[in-house]
Design an enzyme around this catalytic site. Structure first.
Site, mmCIF file in Angstrom:
data_model
loop_
_atom_site.group_PDB
_atom_site.id
_atom_site.type_symbol
_atom_site.label_atom_id
_atom_site.label_comp_id
_atom_site.label_asym_id
_atom_site.label_seq_id
_atom_site.Cartn_x
_atom_site.Cartn_y
_atom_site.Cartn_z
ATOM 1 N N CYS A 128 22.994 22.588 83.711
ATOM 2 C CA CYS A 128 23.062 23.029 82.313
ATOM 3 C C CYS A 128 24.388 22.713 81.637
ATOM 4 O O CYS A 128 24.406 22.317 80.468
ATOM 5 C CB CYS A 128 22.749 24.522 82.215
ATOM 6 S SG CYS A 128 23.947 25.630 83.003
ATOM 7 N N HIS B 207 24.358 30.348 82.529
ATOM 8 C CA HIS B 207 23.455 29.337 81.970
ATOM 9 C C HIS B 207 23.889 28.997 80.543
ATOM 10 O O HIS B 207 23.997 29.877 79.693
ATOM 11 C CB HIS B 207 22.007 29.828 81.968
ATOM 12 C CG HIS B 207 21.061 28.837 81.348
ATOM 13 N ND1 HIS B 207 21.000 27.519 81.748
ATOM 14 C CD2 HIS B 207 20.146 28.969 80.351
ATOM 15 C CE1 HIS B 207 20.101 26.880 81.034
ATOM 16 N NE2 HIS B 207 19.567 27.734 80.176
ATOM 17 N N ASP C 60 17.796 24.409 74.470
ATOM 18 C CA ASP C 60 17.935 24.723 75.901
ATOM 19 C C ASP C 60 17.545 23.494 76.711
ATOM 20 O O ASP C 60 16.533 23.482 77.406
ATOM 21 C CB ASP C 60 17.042 25.923 76.240
ATOM 22 C CG ASP C 60 17.336 26.516 77.607
ATOM 23 O OD1 ASP C 60 18.319 26.104 78.233
ATOM 24 O OD2 ASP C 60 16.574 27.398 78.044
#
Length: 294
Positions: free
Chosen positions: A80, A117, A137
């Site tokens: 991420c 995250h 995302d």
């Protein structure tokens, strides 16, 4: 001039033509909602999720040069922090207003996990503040295909993958007044909370701190075994150690198999689009042999 103070995402340093070629986007790049949707979809279905540098004994470098070299120029992916470091720079270059956020993964968690995250809060230029912004995302490895509007409880079906953003209390016991957001995904048994997050702004230096923990701490699952995901419109391939799973948009399992360590390099190339250098392939095999999944 690029931002040397650490507040921005150095969009002026991005090789935009190379990025667009990597993700296969040859359409309009005007900074609007349509472009944001298209780029998000192109990114999530083109650049895989993977943590293999850790298994290969190298640090995860979040400098823009390093992230571009790995995710754009090579047939590799990242996790991420790398994905959203890259995507934030691309969006900033195009003129979007980009704010980084930090999420706490809850799906599959047996206890409270640290907030590690990376997420992005994005607005097209000129959008009114009373209009819902977008959650991007691209670094979770399992979608969503397109950004989600910050609209409490809105369910979105993206080619069979169904998501919902809703407001909630992130940690009800210790911080009862901290209202944040929750991202849910619908699976075969109903809705599953994937992660929670608040709207506290994050910066590049915060990515560095989270990246250090995720890549080096013995309690981080990413520091113990190879993990890769390849998200497609109709399927999600997941490699966890030597276990390979293919899932459908409704969350059901299409197939499962267990690989030998020697099968990993070929499987990574064929199923995930991750091509290891000649020296790295045997190094990964040796690591998995010496560190069977716990």
């Amino acid at each position: 001039m690029s931002d040397d103070l650490g507040y921005g995402w150095q969009g002026d340093l991005i090789d935009l033509p190379a990025y667009l070629k990597r993700v296969g986007h040859d359409g309009d790049v005007a900074p609007n909602e349509e472009t944001l949707r298209a780029l998000h979809r192109a990114h999530t279905t083109s650049i895989p999720f993977e943590n293999l540098e850790i298994m290969l004994g190298r640090p995860i470098d979040l400098s823009l040069d390093a992230v571009q070299a790995k995710l754009v120029e090579q047939s590799r992916g990242g996790y991420c922090y790398e994905h959203n470091r890259l995507f934030a720079a691309v969006l900033e270059r195009l003129g979007y207003e980009v704010t980084a956020l930090s999420g706490r993964v809850t799906v599959g968690a047996r206890k409270l996990l640290p907030s590690t995250h990376a997420l992005l809060h994005v607005r097209p230029p000129g959008q009114r503040k009373d209009e819902a912004a977008w959650l991007c995302d691209v670094g979770f490895g399992a979608g969503p295909l397109e950004p989600l509007r910050f609209r409490d409880g809105e369910e979105v079906d993206q080619d069979g993958w169904v998501f919902r953003l809703q407001q909630g209390r992130t940690v009800t016991t210790w911080s009862p007044n901290t209202v944040g957001w929750e991202l849910h995904q619908r699976g075969p048994d109903g809705w599953v909370q994937r992660h929670t997050f608040t709207m506290n702004e994050q910066f590049r230096v915060d990515f560095e701190v989270g990246n250090h923990f995720v890549s080096t701490n013995s309690h981080s699952p990413f520091a113990t075994r190879p993990f890769a995901q390849k998200f497609r419109v109709d399927s999600l391939h997941v490699l966890d150690g030597t276990n390979l799973t293919v899932r459908r948009p409704d969350g059901s399992t299409a197939s499962t198999s267990t690989l030998t360590p020697e099968q990993l390099p070929e499987t990574l190339a064929e199923s995930f689009g991750i091509v290891l250098d000649n020296d790295d392939a045997p190094r990964l095999v040796d690591f998995v042999r010496a560190n069977p999944k716990r």
